[in-house]
Write a protein that holds these residues in place. Sequence first.
Motif, short mmCIF file in Angstrom:
data_model
loop_
_atom_site.label_atom_id
_atom_site.label_comp_id
_atom_site.label_asym_id
_atom_site.label_seq_id
_atom_site.Cartn_x
_atom_site.Cartn_y
_atom_site.Cartn_z
N ASN A 21 61.72 6.48 26.84
CA ASN A 21 61.37 7.89 27.05
C ASN A 21 60.19 8.04 28.01
N SER A 22 60.12 7.14 28.99
CA SER A 22 59.07 7.20 30.01
C SER A 22 59.72 7.00 31.37
N TYR A 23 59.28 7.79 32.35
CA TYR A 23 59.90 7.68 33.67
C TYR A 23 58.98 8.24 34.74
N LEU A 24 59.28 7.86 35.98
CA LEU A 24 58.56 8.33 37.15
C LEU A 24 59.58 8.86 38.15
N ILE A 25 59.32 10.05 38.71
CA ILE A 25 60.24 10.67 39.67
C ILE A 25 59.49 10.88 40.99
N LEU A 26 60.10 10.39 42.06
CA LEU A 26 59.62 10.65 43.42
C LEU A 26 60.66 11.52 44.13
N GLY A 27 60.22 12.59 44.79
CA GLY A 27 61.20 13.47 45.38
C GLY A 27 60.71 14.16 46.65
N TYR A 28 61.66 14.71 47.36
CA TYR A 28 61.42 15.47 48.59
C TYR A 28 62.34 16.69 48.55
N ASP A 29 61.86 17.82 49.05
CA ASP A 29 62.75 18.98 49.16
C ASP A 29 62.51 19.70 50.48
N TYR A 30 63.60 20.21 51.01
CA TYR A 30 63.58 21.00 52.24
C TYR A 30 64.21 22.35 51.94
N LYS A 31 63.51 23.43 52.31
CA LYS A 31 64.01 24.78 52.08
C LYS A 31 63.90 25.60 53.37
N GLU A 32 64.97 26.31 53.67
CA GLU A 32 64.97 27.19 54.83
C GLU A 32 65.50 28.56 54.40
N GLN A 33 64.78 29.58 54.76
CA GLN A 33 65.19 30.95 54.44
C GLN A 33 65.14 31.80 55.70
N LYS A 34 66.27 32.43 56.03
CA LYS A 34 66.36 33.32 57.18
C LYS A 34 66.66 34.74 56.70
N SER A 35 65.97 35.70 57.25
CA SER A 35 66.18 37.11 56.91
C SER A 35 66.29 37.92 58.19
N LYS A 36 67.23 38.86 58.19
CA LYS A 36 67.42 39.71 59.36
C LYS A 36 67.66 41.14 58.91
N ARG A 37 67.02 42.08 59.58
CA ARG A 37 67.16 43.51 59.31
C ARG A 37 67.56 44.20 60.61
N ASP A 38 68.77 44.74 60.64
CA ASP A 38 69.27 45.43 61.84
C ASP A 38 69.60 46.88 61.50
N PHE A 39 69.09 47.80 62.32
CA PHE A 39 69.43 49.21 62.16
C PHE A 39 70.15 49.69 63.42
N THR A 40 71.34 50.24 63.23
CA THR A 40 72.02 50.90 64.34
C THR A 40 71.53 52.33 64.50
N ASN A 41 71.01 52.89 63.41
CA ASN A 41 70.45 54.24 63.49
C ASN A 41 69.38 54.35 62.41
N PHE A 42 68.18 54.74 62.79
CA PHE A 42 67.10 54.87 61.83
C PHE A 42 66.47 56.25 61.98
N MET A 43 66.80 57.15 61.06
CA MET A 43 66.26 58.51 61.06
C MET A 43 66.41 59.19 62.41
N ASP A 44 67.52 58.91 63.11
CA ASP A 44 67.80 59.53 64.40
C ASP A 44 66.71 59.26 65.43
N MET A 45 65.97 58.16 65.27
CA MET A 45 64.85 58.00 66.18
C MET A 45 64.72 56.62 66.80
N TYR A 46 65.42 55.60 66.32
CA TYR A 46 65.33 54.29 66.93
C TYR A 46 66.63 53.95 67.65
N LYS A 47 66.52 53.63 68.92
CA LYS A 47 67.69 53.14 69.64
C LYS A 47 67.95 51.68 69.26
N VAL A 48 66.86 50.92 69.02
CA VAL A 48 66.96 49.52 68.62
C VAL A 48 65.93 49.27 67.53
#
Length: 484
Positions: free
Chosen positions: A139-166
């Motif tokens: 009931n004894s142990y040793l753990i060695l580890g590595y982790d890689y995490k990538e998170q991508k987020s994108k917010r696109d508006f085609t129309n925002f309150m009639d005021m943004y073209k992009v």
Amino acid sequence: QYSYYNKKNKTANLLTKDQLKNNSSQSGVDFDGSYLKNNSSNKYPLLEGTGDILDKSNLRRDEFSFNYTKKINNEFEFNLNGSYQKNTNDVTTKEATYANFGSLTNPFNYKNYYADNIGTFTDEKFKINPSLKYNYMTNSYLILGYDYKEQKSKRDFTNFMDMYKVYDLSSKKESNGIYIFNKTSIDKFEFLQGYRREWTKYNTTKNSHYYHRVKPIFLNNGYVDTGLKTDYIKKSMHNDSYEFAINYLYSDTGNIYTRFEESFRTPAPTEFQDKDGTDYILNDLKPETNQTLEIGIKDYLLGSFVSLNGFIGKTKNEIYYNEVYHGKEWYYGNFGKIERKGIELSLEQTFGKFVFFENLAYIDAKIKEDSKNSNLEGNQVPYTPKINANLGTLINFTDNFNSILSFNYKDKYYLDKANKYEAQSFITLDLSLNYVFNNGLKIYGGINNILNRDNYDQEGISNNEILYDPANGRTFYSGFTYIF
């Protein structure tokens, strides 16, 4: 493993107290302008727009995950975990705004109306985690580890309150972490130690092109055009976490433990964006760090399972989210220093076919230091109820059929750091019924909020007034699962 999820949703606006009393199921839209007329100096109170003013979303989620385990010999074991998730949310919201609809004969014809926000929110998460486990004693142990995490987020508006073209926001968060964890068991004692270091990089780009009809028609053809504007956030940081614990197994059923942990939380890429009225603004969030000391005991006493623990925690630069108006105005920030003290108690008793359970959590969370406003020091942390509790009973009518009746309570809490506005407590009495067939089929049903109490899923503040999102009243549901 693969899973797919789809949710289509329509959401009404939060309601004022007057709207709530008049009709708690209404949309919250001021169709005739009476609320603005009585509560605003705006001389054009009538809100015009389409009949369907509910906010809409269509969320789709795909998720893949895998695990590979290889036992090399009696001492070494290799594990590899990975996952990928993609969320796509198409949103259409309505917001009150105003513009000039004037002509040469009537150049100052300003009107209030509902404008569309039409956009797509996309989030992707990828994670891979290889580790090596070494068993060196019973009931004894040793753990060695590595982790890689990538998170991508994108917010696109085609129309925002009639005021943004992009308008688009692209964010990427990339993390690399290494860790070591050790557990040593000697007689009735267990000693645990852990350490992790993480390197994090952020890269955020915001493009916006403001283009709005706000002036009389004979000026600039009635439009303001500020051209394309680009903002960037590039950050890198590293953080460390530690854990030390001692567990004493003093009997076959009982143990007492103490644990110290220093941990951290880095911001999600989307948390670098605030919304202030009609504009999105990039902020400068910092990572939060936490120190927690916990002492607990678990045992079977006097016919009841008992779990009791107490803790004290201190947080620096705690990340908080303040939703001013139902997802239409918000900001993220860092508290200076926060202190939490609390206890958690769980009990469970079994008498034949009956199982009774009681759970209570008490947390006192206070602002200990605020660099911007010292008057806030000593106040309660917003959105943190002091008491959460539930109790109930499970009845096993047969080996296949049971019911659960539970009473749930969430204490009132403050909506602001100044502790001026307070949300009410949340109380429900719920019943569920479950029947499991021997072939893997399970059918279930129930009633939530049997007492039909007026609860609120959300309460917020706008213009020094509390707004409400009524929760469901008495609700009936049913469903099934089949495992094969």
